[in-house]
Scaffold this motif. Structure first.
Motif, short mmCIF file in Angstrom:
data_model
loop_
_atom_site.label_atom_id
_atom_site.label_comp_id
_atom_site.label_asym_id
_atom_site.label_seq_id
_atom_site.Cartn_x
_atom_site.Cartn_y
_atom_site.Cartn_z
N VAL A 1 37.45 -49.12 34.78
CA VAL A 1 38.22 -48.42 35.81
C VAL A 1 39.59 -49.07 36.01
CG1 VAL A 1 38.31 -48.00 38.30
CG2 VAL A 1 36.29 -47.37 37.02
N ASN A 2 39.71 -50.35 35.83
CA ASN A 2 40.98 -51.04 36.06
C ASN A 2 41.94 -50.98 34.87
OD1 ASN A 2 40.28 -51.81 38.68
ND2 ASN A 2 39.15 -53.58 37.93
N LEU A 3 41.54 -50.34 33.78
CA LEU A 3 42.40 -50.22 32.61
C LEU A 3 43.56 -49.25 32.91
CD1 LEU A 3 42.47 -51.10 29.59
CD2 LEU A 3 41.26 -48.98 29.08
N PRO A 4 44.81 -49.66 32.66
CA PRO A 4 45.96 -48.79 32.97
C PRO A 4 46.16 -47.70 31.91
CG PRO A 4 46.72 -50.85 32.02
CD PRO A 4 45.22 -50.97 32.15
N ILE A 5 45.32 -46.69 31.96
CA ILE A 5 45.28 -45.65 30.93
C ILE A 5 46.61 -44.92 30.78
CG2 ILE A 5 44.24 -43.43 30.30
CD1 ILE A 5 42.47 -45.76 29.68
N THR A 6 47.15 -44.36 31.86
CA THR A 6 48.36 -43.55 31.74
C THR A 6 49.54 -44.39 31.23
OG1 THR A 6 48.86 -43.85 34.09
CG2 THR A 6 47.67 -41.85 33.45
N TYR A 7 49.60 -45.64 31.63
CA TYR A 7 50.65 -46.54 31.13
C TYR A 7 50.51 -46.75 29.63
CZ TYR A 7 52.98 -50.94 30.05
OH TYR A 7 53.75 -51.90 29.46
N ARG A 8 49.28 -47.00 29.17
CA ARG A 8 49.04 -47.24 27.74
C ARG A 8 49.31 -45.98 26.92
NH1 ARG A 8 45.76 -51.65 26.25
NH2 ARG A 8 46.35 -50.96 24.15
N LEU A 9 48.97 -44.81 27.45
CA LEU A 9 49.24 -43.57 26.73
C LEU A 9 50.74 -43.39 26.53
CD1 LEU A 9 46.71 -41.10 28.37
CD2 LEU A 9 46.45 -42.37 26.23
N ALA A 10 51.52 -43.69 27.57
CA ALA A 10 52.98 -43.56 27.48
C ALA A 10 53.57 -44.62 26.55
CB ALA A 10 53.60 -43.65 28.87
N ARG A 11 53.17 -45.86 26.73
CA ARG A 11 53.76 -46.96 25.96
C ARG A 11 53.34 -46.94 24.49
NH1 ARG A 11 51.72 -52.89 26.65
NH2 ARG A 11 50.35 -52.08 25.06
N ASP A 12 52.05 -46.80 24.25
CA ASP A 12 51.55 -46.93 22.88
C ASP A 12 51.60 -45.65 22.06
OD1 ASP A 12 51.00 -49.49 23.74
OD2 ASP A 12 48.83 -49.19 23.87
N PHE A 13 51.59 -44.49 22.73
CA PHE A 13 51.50 -43.23 21.99
C PHE A 13 52.63 -42.25 22.32
CE2 PHE A 13 47.25 -44.98 22.39
CZ PHE A 13 46.83 -44.98 21.06
N ASP A 14 53.50 -42.60 23.24
CA ASP A 14 54.59 -41.71 23.68
C ASP A 14 54.04 -40.37 24.16
OD1 ASP A 14 57.25 -41.16 24.25
OD2 ASP A 14 57.61 -40.25 22.29
#
Length: 134
Positions: free
Chosen positions: A14-27
């Motif tokens: 639950v604490n994983l920053p999903i939306t941040y990682r989607l933006a940063r790692d996958f644009d």
């Protein structure tokens, strides 16, 4: 490409920053439609993803690899006219006014083009007349 998905988070991610990682790692841009996330509880996130088709698919693959269940969201709300009593409770929770009561005939109308599939109306209906259709 745009794709609407529902993500179910196990307690340990639950604490994983999903939306941040989607933006940063996958644009991939993530527009959060609905979220129910709390520490140490199972979380649910309805999100519309936008980006290159290959990047969106890669981001979903990565999300699944993190132990998050991903399913494509339904395409519309279905109103069971045999069950609906036109009480209007669903109209009060609809953020886009996709569900409205027609004042002339006092009947529920579903305006598909306004619906964002947040599904807030479904649990609100006291007679279970609303469901998500694929």
């Amino acid at each position: 490409m745009r794709k609407r998905v529902t993500m179910i988070f196990p307690r340990h991610v639950v604490n994983l920053p999903i939306t941040y990682r989607l933006a940063r790692d996958f644009d991939v841009a993530a527009n959060i439609v609905r979220a129910q996330v709390a520490p140490d509880e199972v979380g649910t996130l309805v999100v519309e993803l936008s980006g290159d088709i290959d990047q969106v698919e890669a981001s979903l693959e990565w999300t699944r690899s993190q132990g998050i269940e991903v399913s494509e969201s339904s395409s519309e709300i279905r109103v069971d006219r045999d069950r609906c009593v036109d009480c209007g409770l669903c109209t009060g929770v609809c953020p886009t006014e996709a569900l409205v009561l027609n004042p002339e005939i006092f009947a529920l109308e579903y305006l598909r083009n306004k619906c964002i599939m947040c599904e807030q109306c479904i649990p609100t209906c006291p007679v279970d007349a609303l469901s998500a259709a694929l």
